[in-house]
Design a protein around this motif. Structure first.
Motif, PDB file in Angstrom:
ATOM      1  N   LEU A 158      12.357  -6.640  34.555  1.00  9.34           N
ATOM      2  CA  LEU A 158      13.829  -5.771  34.513  1.00  9.34           C
ATOM      3  C   LEU A 158      13.657  -6.857  36.031  1.00  9.34           C
ATOM      4  CD1 LEU A 158      16.559  -4.520  35.032  1.00  9.34           C
ATOM      5  CD2 LEU A 158      15.184  -1.928  35.610  1.00  9.34           C
ATOM      6  N   VAL A 159      12.418  -6.403  36.760  1.00 11.22           N
ATOM      7  CA  VAL A 159      12.511  -6.929  37.982  1.00 11.22           C
ATOM      8  C   VAL A 159      13.012  -8.952  38.166  1.00 11.22           C
ATOM      9  CG1 VAL A 159      11.374  -7.613  40.284  1.00 11.22           C
ATOM     10  CG2 VAL A 159      10.990  -5.213  38.543  1.00 11.22           C
ATOM     11  N   PHE A 160      12.251  -9.131  37.617  1.00  9.40           N
ATOM     12  CA  PHE A 160      12.375 -10.445  37.369  1.00  9.40           C
ATOM     13  C   PHE A 160      13.955 -10.466  36.443  1.00  9.40           C
ATOM     14  CE2 PHE A 160      13.043 -14.211  34.564  1.00  9.40           C
ATOM     15  CZ  PHE A 160      12.446 -15.255  35.173  1.00  9.40           C
ATOM     16  N   LEU A 161      14.404 -10.433  35.981  1.00 10.50           N
ATOM     17  CA  LEU A 161      16.102 -10.853  35.423  1.00 10.50           C
ATOM     18  C   LEU A 161      16.636 -10.373  36.493  1.00 10.50           C
ATOM     19  CD1 LEU A 161      15.628  -9.125  32.476  1.00 10.50           C
ATOM     20  CD2 LEU A 161      16.565 -12.165  33.011  1.00 10.50           C
ATOM     21  N   VAL A 162      17.256  -9.178  37.234  1.00 15.29           N
ATOM     22  CA  VAL A 162      17.590  -8.918  38.544  1.00 15.29           C
ATOM     23  C   VAL A 162      17.570 -10.159  39.838  1.00 15.29           C
ATOM     24  CG1 VAL A 162      17.774  -7.336  40.603  1.00 15.29           C
ATOM     25  CG2 VAL A 162      17.586  -6.542  37.805  1.00 15.29           C
ATOM     26  N   GLY A 163      16.444 -10.410  40.110  1.00 13.26           N
ATOM     27  CA  GLY A 163      16.368 -11.501  41.082  1.00 13.26           C
ATOM     28  C   GLY A 163      17.108 -13.045  40.364  1.00 13.26           C
ATOM     29  N   ALA A 214      26.100  -0.976  37.969  1.00 16.14           N
ATOM     30  CA  ALA A 214      26.118  -0.703  36.355  1.00 16.14           C
ATOM     31  C   ALA A 214      24.502  -0.128  35.638  1.00 16.14           C
ATOM     32  CB  ALA A 214      27.300  -2.111  35.773  1.00 16.14           C
ATOM     33  N   MET A 215      24.096  -1.389  36.354  1.00 12.34           N
ATOM     34  CA  MET A 215      22.261  -1.284  35.855  1.00 12.34           C
ATOM     35  C   MET A 215      22.394   0.092  36.917  1.00 12.34           C
ATOM     36  SD  MET A 215      20.448  -4.822  36.329  1.00 12.34           S
ATOM     37  CE  MET A 215      21.368  -5.712  37.650  1.00 12.34           C
ATOM     38  N   ARG A 237      11.388   5.899  30.019  1.00 12.46           N
ATOM     39  CA  ARG A 237      11.728   4.656  29.314  1.00 12.46           C
ATOM     40  C   ARG A 237      13.043   4.140  29.302  1.00 12.46           C
ATOM     41  NH1 ARG A 237       8.637   2.024  26.017  1.00 12.46           N
ATOM     42  NH2 ARG A 237       9.607   0.653  24.263  1.00 12.46           N
ATOM     43  N   ALA A 238      14.590   5.429  28.426  1.00  4.85           N
ATOM     44  CA  ALA A 238      15.428   5.453  28.813  1.00  4.85           C
ATOM     45  C   ALA A 238      15.935   5.149  29.821  1.00  4.85           C
ATOM     46  CB  ALA A 238      16.206   6.716  28.208  1.00  4.85           C
ATOM     47  N   ALA A 239      15.367   5.045  31.343  1.00  6.20           N
ATOM     48  CA  ALA A 239      16.398   4.640  32.350  1.00  6.20           C
ATOM     49  C   ALA A 239      15.716   2.970  32.531  1.00  6.20           C
ATOM     50  CB  ALA A 239      15.494   5.819  33.591  1.00  6.20           C
ATOM     51  N   VAL A 240      14.642   2.998  31.922  1.00  2.00           N
ATOM     52  CA  VAL A 240      14.747   1.272  32.531  1.00  2.00           C
ATOM     53  C   VAL A 240      14.839   0.466  31.080  1.00  2.00           C
ATOM     54  CG1 VAL A 240      12.199  -0.463  32.133  1.00  2.00           C
ATOM     55  CG2 VAL A 240      12.639   2.351  32.799  1.00  2.00           C
ATOM     56  N   VAL A 241      14.727   0.654  30.104  1.00  2.00           N
ATOM     57  CA  VAL A 241      15.413   0.441  28.785  1.00  2.00           C
ATOM     58  C   VAL A 241      17.053   0.059  29.180  1.00  2.00           C
ATOM     59  CG1 VAL A 241      16.726   0.309  25.834  1.00  2.00           C
ATOM     60  CG2 VAL A 241      13.282   1.031  26.881  1.00  2.00           C
ATOM     61  N   LEU A 242      17.757   0.946  29.241  1.00  2.00           N
ATOM     62  CA  LEU A 242      18.829   0.576  29.488  1.00  2.00           C
ATOM     63  C   LEU A 242      19.316  -0.314  30.436  1.00  2.00           C
ATOM     64  CD1 LEU A 242      20.999   4.495  29.187  1.00  2.00           C
ATOM     65  CD2 LEU A 242      20.590   1.896  27.670  1.00  2.00           C
ATOM     66  N   PRO A 243      19.119  -0.786  31.779  1.00  2.00           N
ATOM     67  CA  PRO A 243      19.147  -1.757  32.663  1.00  2.00           C
ATOM     68  C   PRO A 243      18.559  -2.983  32.039  1.00  2.00           C
ATOM     69  CG  PRO A 243      17.778   0.123  33.641  1.00  2.00           C
ATOM     70  CD  PRO A 243      18.276   1.163  32.382  1.00  2.00           C
ATOM     71  N   ALA A 245      20.681  -6.312  32.260  1.00  2.00           N
ATOM     72  CA  ALA A 245      20.225  -7.980  32.776  1.00  2.00           C
ATOM     73  C   ALA A 245      19.816  -8.487  31.907  1.00  2.00           C
ATOM     74  CB  ALA A 245      18.552  -6.924  33.444  1.00  2.00           C
ATOM     75  N   ALA A 246      19.495  -8.305  30.595  1.00  2.00           N
ATOM     76  CA  ALA A 246      18.648  -9.395  29.795  1.00  2.00           C
ATOM     77  C   ALA A 246      20.374 -10.013  28.834  1.00  2.00           C
ATOM     78  CB  ALA A 246      18.031  -9.131  29.180  1.00  2.00           C
ATOM     79  N   ASN A 247      21.077  -9.704  29.442  1.00  2.00           N
ATOM     80  CA  ASN A 247      22.887  -9.499  27.949  1.00  2.00           C
ATOM     81  C   ASN A 247      23.173 -10.599  28.657  1.00  2.00           C
ATOM     82  OD1 ASN A 247      25.005  -9.561  26.672  1.00  2.00           O
ATOM     83  ND2 ASN A 247      24.165  -7.949  25.480  1.00  2.00           N
ATOM     84  N   PRO A 248      22.817 -12.091  28.204  1.00  2.00           N
ATOM     85  CA  PRO A 248      23.603 -13.164  29.127  1.00  2.00           C
ATOM     86  C   PRO A 248      24.913 -13.080  28.690  1.00  2.00           C
ATOM     87  CG  PRO A 248      23.403 -13.355  26.432  1.00  2.00           C
ATOM     88  CD  PRO A 248      22.332 -12.261  26.613  1.00  2.00           C
ATOM     89  N   LEU A 249      26.143 -12.262  28.417  1.00  2.00           N
ATOM     90  CA  LEU A 249      26.971 -11.674  28.421  1.00  2.00           C
ATOM     91  C   LEU A 249      27.419 -10.806  30.216  1.00  2.00           C
ATOM     92  CD1 LEU A 249      27.860 -10.931  24.716  1.00  2.00           C
ATOM     93  CD2 LEU A 249      29.016 -12.666  25.488  1.00  2.00           C
TER      94      LEU A 249
END
Length: 595
Positions: A212-217, A329-330, A344-350, A354-358
């Motif tokens: 998640l951290v990588f994707l946000v950056g 949103a995240m 876990r849910a607090a990490v999975v959802l954002p 973040a990983a969704n290309p759309l």
């Protein structure tokens, strides 16, 4: 001898001048090609010929006009019913063509291919996002499960984007329609039955956090360095500028009616920068005032921090706003996950967002669609508070009018037995609405400003034309493209009725049912729009992620079976109503039922 050389030189100069004149480069020279020759060059262009095959030959009316100042022919083809159906420019000297457009390409640059959003359209980058999404969220122990199919469906809009980037408009619409129909049916089933299949990823939480951290950056870097700003994002900073001046943005967007250009011509001869009534030079955006007022308020912090030059330039205020609401949103998804299911849910959802290309596609286009999505997910977080729910839903509705389809159902949540909650919700909604329209209250003629708002937001939608849905293909009067506008209007009436029905049935809704029906209503609304874009997927994406990834937690009070249990977790909406605790329910049924 000297005089002979001078005479010879004079003759050679005259010959060169005559040869140069015969080429036809001068503005007063006649064209080299005839009208018929220029027309035939265009008619045999593959793109034009393929489109004109949709019409009877005797209905085609070609017209050619020579432009001596450019040394070009402009050739167009008309039909009595559809008007202009193809056009191209022909170089009179070489016979080469440019700006060859047919069908939807005439009015829509987006239909010509190339896409929007910049770097995110690179296939390798898009697929990298998809890989993050699947690896982080899928259940590889049951690869053929329905839960994994739902994850694939969330990514299936990628097909629409790929086809549109190639200029295949009609195929892209069919692909998007198929994705929407599947997901609408899935969410209706979840809402009606109260059952949902949830994938059980085995990726540890710490690794998801690192991802998640990588994707946000990565998302931030892509937006800042490798993105574009669409007209809808540009519209946001214009509206914010008007609001900061204390006036209504509606009817006050930059236009070209002043007759005083202040910018250079584009290659096609158009001018985008014009002097406005206040004497300022601004880039035109005549139809940017079609959104709710909250949309323009959202750009105020960016405007105050970075300003606006009046031009459609780099627009740092727009980039700032896009990134701000992407993070909100995240954060909202994390808050929902935390309140419903723990860490876990607090990490999975954002992570899923973040990983969704759309969602990155929307961010890279700097569109305004994430604003409504962020407000709705925070409304879901505050769903147990009628005043908080009413305030946030009102803000979402007056960002994008599409959210109004949710207002009745959210008013009656969680049930219709007590009137106090809907009344508090309605009061909060109404007060928030008044605050959103403060600029009407301070106007010299509030009623006139209200009429302008209604005309620019609601009324204008009735005359909208677009090839990016099934419903308006009849505008081309072409073979193979049916006119489904009548069907669209019938289904729109059905949708309004459905929105009222789900407000009262079932009489008591769980959070899972609220999220599922919200996603279904927003997707159904999009299915029936005359103009649709993959940018709109973020409207319903938060609810889809909540249902598909944490739907079991919405019913079980935040407790889930041990993560080592095989299979999908499937829950029924009636469990909580029957008073079963999560532990006793799983103890009674150690093997979970898959949807």
């Amino acid at each position: 001898m000297r005089s002979a050389l001078l005479a010879l030189s004079a003759v050679l100069l005259l010959l060169c001048a005559g040869a140069s004149a015969s080429v036809g480069d001068g503005p007063d020279d006649g064209p080299r090609l005839t009208r018929g020759e220029a027309t035939r060059i265009v008619l045999v262009e593959p793109e034009v010929a393929e489109w004109l095959d949709r019409y009877p030959e005797d209905l085609l009316i070609p017209a050619a006009h020579f432009m001596p100042e450019r040394g070009e022919w402009e050739v167009s083809v008309f039909t009595p019913e559809a008007g202009k159906v193809a056009t191209a420019k022909v170089d009179d000297r070489t016979g080469d063509t440019r700006d060859v457009w047919a069908g939807p390409e005439l009015a829509w640059p987006l239909a010509r291919g190339g896409g929007v959003g910049g770097l995110i359209n690179e296939p390798l980058l898009w697929l990298a996002f998809c890989l993050f999404f699947v690896v982080g969220l899928a259940d590889f122990r049951r690869p053929l499960s329905l839960a994994n199919l739902d994850l694939v469906a969330l990514l299936s809009f990628s097909v629409n984007v790929a086809l549109l980037n190639e200029g295949r408009v009609f195929a892209s619409v069919l692909a998007a329609t198929a994705s929407l129909v599947y997901l609408v049916l899935r969410m209706i089933r979840v809402g009606v039955t109260g059952r949902v299949a949830v994938p059980r990823s085995t990726v540890p939480v710490w690794l998801l956090v690192a991802g998640l951290v990588f994707l946000v950056g990565l998302r931030t870097g892509i937006n800042v360095e490798h993105s574009s700003v669409l007209d809808v994002g540009y519209a946001g900073v214009i509206g914010a500028d008007r609001l900061s001046d204390g006036v209504s943005p509606y009817g006050r967007f930059p236009h070209a009616d002043s007759g005083r250009p202040c910018g250079a011509e584009a290659h096609d001869g158009s001018v985008l920068d014009w002097v406005q009534e206040d004497g300022r030079c601004e880039t035109i955006n005549s139809f940017g005032d079609t959104y709710g007022p909250v949309n323009y308020h959202a750009y105020l912090p960016g405007l105050w921090l970075f300003g606006w030059s009046g031009r459609w330039d780099e627009l740092p205020a727009v980039h700032f706003t896009t990134l701000l609401f992407d993070l909100l949103a995240m954060a909202g998804l994390a808050a929902v996950g935390r309140s419903r299911g723990g860490t876990r849910a607090a990490v999975v959802l954002p992570f899923a967002w973040a990983a969704n290309p759309l969602t990155q596609y929307t961010s890279s286009s700097n569109a305004n669609d994430t604003i409504m999505a962020a407000l709705l997910i925070w409304a879901f977080w505050a769903v147990s508070s009628p005043p908080g729910r009413g305030c946030l839903v009102a803000l979402a509705c007056w960002t994008k009018l599409a959210a109004l389809i949710l207002a009745p159902m959210w008013a009656t949540y969680p049930g219709t037995r007590r009137l106090r909650s809907p009344l508090v919700y309605a009061t909060s909604f109404a007060l928030t609405t008044v605050l959103c329209f403060w600029f009407l209250l301070v106007a010299d003629d509030p009623l006139r400003e209200l009429r302008v708002f209604l005309d620019r937001t609601f009324i204008i939608q009735f005359d909208r034309s677009s090839p990016f849905s099934l419903w308006d293909w009849g505008q081309y009067a072409a073979a193979g493209l049916p006119d489904l506008s009548a069907v669209q209007h019938v289904l729109q009436g059905v949708l309004v009725l459905a929105a009222l029905v789900v407000a009262v049935r079932p009489r008591r809704k769980s959070p899972l049912q609220l999220a599922a029906f919200s996603a279904a209503l927003l997707m159904s609304f999009q299915l029936l729009l005359t103009h649709w874009s993959a940018l709109y997927t973020v409207w319903f994406m938060p609810f889809l992620l909540v249902v598909v990834l944490t739907g079991d937690l919405l019913q079980s009070g935040g407790t889930r079976p041990d993560d080592t249990e095989e299979g999908d977790t499937t829950v029924r909406s009636g469990d909580a109503a029957r008073g079963q605790t999560p532990d006793s329910r799983y103890a009674a049924a150690p093997t979970s039922r898959r949807d």
